[in-house]
Each structure stands twice: as C-alpha cells, then as structure tokens.
Motif scaffolding. Structure first.
Motif, PDB file in Angstrom:
ATOM      1  N   UNK A   1      75.762  39.202  57.607  1.00  0.00           N
ATOM      2  CA  UNK A   1      75.353  40.358  57.008  1.00  0.00           C
ATOM      3  C   UNK A   1      74.656  41.398  57.976  1.00  0.00           C
ATOM      4  N   UNK A   2      74.630  42.817  57.478  1.00  0.00           N
ATOM      5  CA  UNK A   2      74.318  43.536  58.484  1.00  0.00           C
ATOM      6  C   UNK A   2      72.645  43.801  57.871  1.00  0.00           C
ATOM      7  N   UNK A   3      71.916  44.654  58.907  1.00  0.00           N
ATOM      8  CA  UNK A   3      70.647  44.808  58.707  1.00  0.00           C
ATOM      9  C   UNK A   3      70.245  45.624  57.283  1.00  0.00           C
ATOM     10  N   UNK A   4      69.382  45.411  56.560  1.00  0.00           N
ATOM     11  CA  UNK A   4      69.055  46.291  55.438  1.00  0.00           C
ATOM     12  C   UNK A   4      68.503  47.673  56.179  1.00  0.00           C
ATOM     13  N   UNK A   5      68.688  48.782  55.246  1.00  0.00           N
ATOM     14  CA  UNK A   5      68.026  50.028  55.789  1.00  0.00           C
ATOM     15  C   UNK A   5      66.566  49.857  56.213  1.00  0.00           C
ATOM     16  N   UNK A   6      65.752  49.069  55.375  1.00  0.00           N
ATOM     17  CA  UNK A   6      64.611  49.252  55.699  1.00  0.00           C
ATOM     18  C   UNK A   6      64.150  48.348  56.959  1.00  0.00           C
ATOM     19  N   UNK A   7      64.891  47.260  57.253  1.00  0.00           N
ATOM     20  CA  UNK A   7      64.709  46.275  58.263  1.00  0.00           C
ATOM     21  C   UNK A   7      65.069  47.153  59.577  1.00  0.00           C
ATOM     22  N   UNK A  27      81.104  44.956  63.391  1.00  0.00           N
ATOM     23  CA  UNK A  27      81.468  43.463  63.087  1.00  0.00           C
ATOM     24  C   UNK A  27      80.815  42.591  62.064  1.00  0.00           C
ATOM     25  N   UNK A  28      80.150  43.258  60.896  1.00  0.00           N
ATOM     26  CA  UNK A  28      79.716  42.404  59.986  1.00  0.00           C
ATOM     27  C   UNK A  28      77.955  42.271  60.376  1.00  0.00           C
ATOM     28  N   UNK A  29      77.558  42.843  61.536  1.00  0.00           N
ATOM     29  CA  UNK A  29      76.258  42.661  62.082  1.00  0.00           C
ATOM     30  C   UNK A  29      75.851  44.085  62.358  1.00  0.00           C
ATOM     31  N   UNK A  30      74.587  44.111  62.819  1.00  0.00           N
ATOM     32  CA  UNK A  30      74.007  45.354  63.322  1.00  0.00           C
ATOM     33  C   UNK A  30      73.593  45.222  64.816  1.00  0.00           C
ATOM     34  N   UNK A  39      71.110  45.356  73.326  1.00  0.00           N
ATOM     35  CA  UNK A  39      70.058  44.243  73.671  1.00  0.00           C
ATOM     36  C   UNK A  39      69.602  43.303  72.556  1.00  0.00           C
ATOM     37  N   UNK A  40      70.328  43.746  71.580  1.00  0.00           N
ATOM     38  CA  UNK A  40      69.762  42.908  70.153  1.00  0.00           C
ATOM     39  C   UNK A  40      70.821  42.942  69.190  1.00  0.00           C
ATOM     40  N   UNK A  41      70.877  42.017  68.222  1.00  0.00           N
ATOM     41  CA  UNK A  41      71.708  41.940  67.166  1.00  0.00           C
ATOM     42  C   UNK A  41      70.991  41.761  65.815  1.00  0.00           C
ATOM     43  N   UNK A  42      71.283  41.894  64.835  1.00  0.00           N
ATOM     44  CA  UNK A  42      70.621  41.647  63.615  1.00  0.00           C
ATOM     45  C   UNK A  42      71.602  41.100  62.633  1.00  0.00           C
ATOM     46  N   UNK A  43      71.487  39.985  61.835  1.00  0.00           N
ATOM     47  CA  UNK A  43      72.136  39.560  60.925  1.00  0.00           C
ATOM     48  C   UNK A  43      71.268  39.232  59.877  1.00  0.00           C
ATOM     49  N   UNK A  44      71.406  39.216  58.645  1.00  0.00           N
ATOM     50  CA  UNK A  44      70.663  38.847  57.461  1.00  0.00           C
ATOM     51  C   UNK A  44      69.114  39.046  57.813  1.00  0.00           C
ATOM     52  N   UNK A  45      68.927  40.362  58.265  1.00  0.00           N
ATOM     53  CA  UNK A  45      67.712  40.845  58.894  1.00  0.00           C
ATOM     54  C   UNK A  45      66.709  39.945  59.721  1.00  0.00           C
TER      55      UNK A  45
END
Length: 126
Positions: A1-7, A27-30, A39-45
C-alpha cells in the motif's frame, strides 16, 4: 500500500533538513527521494531506508524487523530497504542521520548501476 497523504506530508516535513525531498507513488509503494535519489520507500505508512554493504552496520537496529521485499515465482526478493525504527520519529537529529546514510547508499547503488551499464552494453555488442 502507498503512503497516505498525511504520512507523506509528515515525512517531507521531518526530512526537510536534507534538502529537496519528494515522495512519489510507484509499484504499489511510495518512493522517497532527495535530489533525485530514491533513499527510502514507504508501504503501509512504514518508512524503509536504503541499505548497502557500507551502511548495514550503522542500521544494525533495523535488523530486528523484516526488510522490504516481494515474492516472485515463490521466492522472496530483497529490495535492500530496511525498516526505520519508530523511535526515530521522536529523535529528529537521528532520523536525519539515518536518512543521510540511506542517501549515501542510494548514491553508491546509482553509481554502480551507471558503471555496470557500459560493460553490459559491450557484452551485448560482442
């Protein structure tokens, strides 16, 4: 899941001392970028930082959590991103230090890819 807008906005604020930080869904992540380097990725905040051989020891604490990966044909593919400990969000200076180490790793990974590309082209041409 991608990062929420607030995160995503929270991350941009927290990482602002690094310079121009952007986030982009992919790719389903941020992906988390600084000056074009992811340098970073976010999944499920949850934030993950880029890891390589040079900064792995610095990120020892992150080994307690599973790395970011995905399954392909029944095998787990490691993406070389390790979960940032939650405590870093309460310690802004340390968060920035971890992020800088991840940016350095991202730069090394990008440099290796650029060096490998001409070699791969030469092999294809012969």
């Amino acid at each position: 899941m991608v990062a929420s807008d607030s995160f995503a906005e929270f991350l941009r604020e927290q990482l602002a001392p690094l310079g121009h930080v952007t986030v982009r869904r992919m790719f389903g992540k941020t992906g988390v970028f600084c000056d074009g380097l992811m340098f970073g990725m976010v999944t499920d905040n949850t934030l993950y930082f880029r890891v390589d051989d040079d900064n792995r020891a610095d990120f020892k604490e992150a080994e307690a959590y599973p790395p970011l990966n995905y399954s392909k044909k029944g095998f787990a593919i490691d993406l070389s991103f390790w979960r940032a400990p939650e405590r870093l969000f309460d310690e802004p200076d340390e968060l920035i230090a971890w992020a800088r180490a991840a940016i350095a790793a991202a730069g090394r990974v990008a440099a290796k890819r650029q060096r490998a590309t001409p070699k791969q082209r030469a092999k294809r041409q012969s």
